[in-house]
Design an enzyme around this catalytic site. Structure first.
Site, mmCIF file in Angstrom:
data_model
loop_
_atom_site.group_PDB
_atom_site.id
_atom_site.type_symbol
_atom_site.label_atom_id
_atom_site.label_comp_id
_atom_site.label_asym_id
_atom_site.label_seq_id
_atom_site.Cartn_x
_atom_site.Cartn_y
_atom_site.Cartn_z
ATOM 1 N N ASP A 28 -25.350 2.736 -120.796
ATOM 2 C CA ASP A 28 -25.905 4.070 -121.036
ATOM 3 C C ASP A 28 -26.077 4.314 -122.533
ATOM 4 O O ASP A 28 -25.331 3.779 -123.354
ATOM 5 C CB ASP A 28 -24.956 5.115 -120.422
ATOM 6 C CG ASP A 28 -25.638 6.455 -120.222
ATOM 7 O OD1 ASP A 28 -26.881 6.525 -120.306
ATOM 8 O OD2 ASP A 28 -24.918 7.444 -119.970
ATOM 9 N N HIS A 45 -34.718 1.307 -124.783
ATOM 10 C CA HIS A 45 -34.601 0.468 -123.581
ATOM 11 C C HIS A 45 -34.891 -0.994 -123.906
ATOM 12 O O HIS A 45 -34.243 -1.896 -123.375
ATOM 13 C CB HIS A 45 -35.544 0.962 -122.484
ATOM 14 C CG HIS A 45 -35.168 2.312 -121.943
ATOM 15 N ND1 HIS A 45 -33.884 2.633 -121.580
ATOM 16 C CD2 HIS A 45 -35.916 3.434 -121.713
ATOM 17 C CE1 HIS A 45 -33.853 3.892 -121.140
ATOM 18 N NE2 HIS A 45 -35.068 4.401 -121.224
ATOM 19 N N LEU A 139 -22.351 -18.375 -114.708
ATOM 20 C CA LEU A 139 -22.201 -16.916 -114.715
ATOM 21 C C LEU A 139 -22.990 -16.324 -113.557
ATOM 22 O O LEU A 139 -24.144 -16.685 -113.339
ATOM 23 C CB LEU A 139 -22.738 -16.325 -116.033
ATOM 24 C CG LEU A 139 -22.727 -14.794 -116.103
ATOM 25 C CD1 LEU A 139 -21.304 -14.242 -116.193
ATOM 26 C CD2 LEU A 139 -23.554 -14.280 -117.289
HETATM 27 C C1 IPE Z 1 -29.441 3.977 -119.934
HETATM 28 O O1 IPE Z 1 -29.815 4.711 -121.049
HETATM 29 C C2 IPE Z 1 -30.588 3.248 -119.304
HETATM 30 C C3 IPE Z 1 -31.068 3.858 -118.046
HETATM 31 C C4 IPE Z 1 -30.483 4.815 -117.390
HETATM 32 C C5 IPE Z 1 -32.299 3.328 -117.501
HETATM 33 P P1 IPE Z 1 -30.381 6.185 -120.929
HETATM 34 O O2 IPE Z 1 -31.860 6.114 -120.830
HETATM 35 O O3 IPE Z 1 -29.715 6.927 -119.822
HETATM 36 O O4 IPE Z 1 -29.959 6.772 -122.327
HETATM 37 P P2 IPE Z 1 -29.476 8.248 -122.633
HETATM 38 O O5 IPE Z 1 -28.297 8.508 -121.751
HETATM 39 O O6 IPE Z 1 -30.619 9.155 -122.313
HETATM 40 O O7 IPE Z 1 -29.114 8.221 -124.074
HETATM 41 C C1 IPE Z 2 -26.629 5.777 -115.216
HETATM 42 O O1 IPE Z 2 -27.085 6.360 -116.398
HETATM 43 C C2 IPE Z 2 -27.655 4.811 -114.698
HETATM 44 C C3 IPE Z 2 -27.864 3.625 -115.495
HETATM 45 C C4 IPE Z 2 -27.186 3.267 -116.548
HETATM 46 C C5 IPE Z 2 -28.922 2.773 -115.034
HETATM 47 P P1 IPE Z 2 -27.806 7.778 -116.391
HETATM 48 O O2 IPE Z 2 -28.090 8.091 -117.797
HETATM 49 O O3 IPE Z 2 -28.957 7.761 -115.463
HETATM 50 O O4 IPE Z 2 -26.682 8.715 -115.775
HETATM 51 P P2 IPE Z 2 -26.461 10.286 -115.894
HETATM 52 O O5 IPE Z 2 -27.773 10.930 -115.559
HETATM 53 O O6 IPE Z 2 -26.046 10.562 -117.296
HETATM 54 O O7 IPE Z 2 -25.383 10.570 -114.909
HETATM 55 MG MG MG Z 3 -28.080 8.095 -119.756
#
Ligand code: IPE
Ligand code: IPE
Ligand code: MG
Length: 246
Positions: A28, A45, A139
């Protein structure tokens, strides 16, 4: 240690001082990492996908032979079309570009999550790399795409109901339900790491991680290095996993 309720030895390796064999990561913070720099979220990403490569490469030397990563949740479809399509493109490219290297480095790549909603081309790529790396053992890398624990449990329940209706299963056990999950045959994660400072599980592996240890780190995923992972693994060794025992 006796683990009387340990289904199929899936909770093995719980002794204090042990290294986690199976690490699962909620990657995340990609969006915030990019936004902090004034860049589009997709840049975060892309940087995050680079990190996956680096972390996966470090795992075998750190004693981790199962790595499961959360790449896209069933809830992530709520994001803008641009972000969703951009992520799908990153997944396609990642599989195409990394296929050769992963096959050569002994990585067995698998996917969990519902596939029907994914683009046909992506589904085909996923199936082909799974087949191509099926014999690898260095792995076990599992990528969760369009994964949600509740969705997985619902799909598993329907499969189990079909097996009961066919007479293949009479009184369902935990093992029968596990055999219907996307993770059938995988050991349970010993440790779940979430980056970016959020302290929630966001629908990730609710059944499988029922007895996992959790680590929450403020580091955003694009900044998470093998050194961070190594430090977390060292701390894991200090934990006393009791699995309900005294
Ligand atoms: C995690 O990073 C990747 C996905 C959920 C696809 P985020 O896109 O959720 O990044 P933040 O939480 O908005 O910073
Ligand atoms: C969880 O991250 C999903 C992934 C890392 C793919 P999100 O950013 O989507 O989660 P929330 O919305 O903060 O719970
Ligand atoms: Mg996120």
């Amino acid at each position: 240690m006796e683990l009387a309720q340990d289904v199929g030895g899936k909770m093995a390796g719980g002794a204090a001082g042990a290294r986690p064999r199976h690490v699962a990561i909620i990657m995340d913070g990609n969006g915030r990492w990019a936004t902090e720099r004034g860049w589009p979220r997709l840049v975060g990403h892309r940087r995050g996908a680079e990190r996956v490569k680096q972390i996966a490469r470090a795992c075998p030397d750190l004693g981790v032979d199962w790595l499961t990563i959360y790449a896209f949740s069933t809830e992530n479809w709520k994001r803008s079309t641009e972000e969703v399509l951009g992520l799908m493109k990153i997944f396609r490219r990642y599989i195409q570009h990394e296929a050769q290297g992963m096959a050569a480095e002994g990585v067995r790549l698998r996917f969990i999550g519902g596939r029907d909603r994914l683009d046909r081309k992506l589904q085909d790529l996923m199936a082909s790399i799974e087949a191509r790396t099926a014999g690898n053992t260095r792995l076990n890398l599992t990528v969760a795409i369009n994964y949600g624990g509740r969705d997985e449990l619902l799909r598993a329940s329907n499969r189990l109901a079909a097996r009961i209706a066919q007479g293949d299963v009479t009184e369902a056990t935990q093992a029968d339900l596990e055999a219907c999950l996307d993770t059938a045959g995988h050991p349970d994660p010993d440790l779940v790491i979430r980056t970016s400072g959020e302290t929630r599980t966001s629908n990730f592996l609710p059944w499988q991680a029922a007895y996992a240890e959790y680590e929450f780190t403020p580091t955003l995923w694009p900044d998470f290095t093998p050194e961070h992972l190594s430090r977390i693994l060292d701390r894991f060794g200090l934990r006393d996993r009791r699995f309900g025992g005294a």
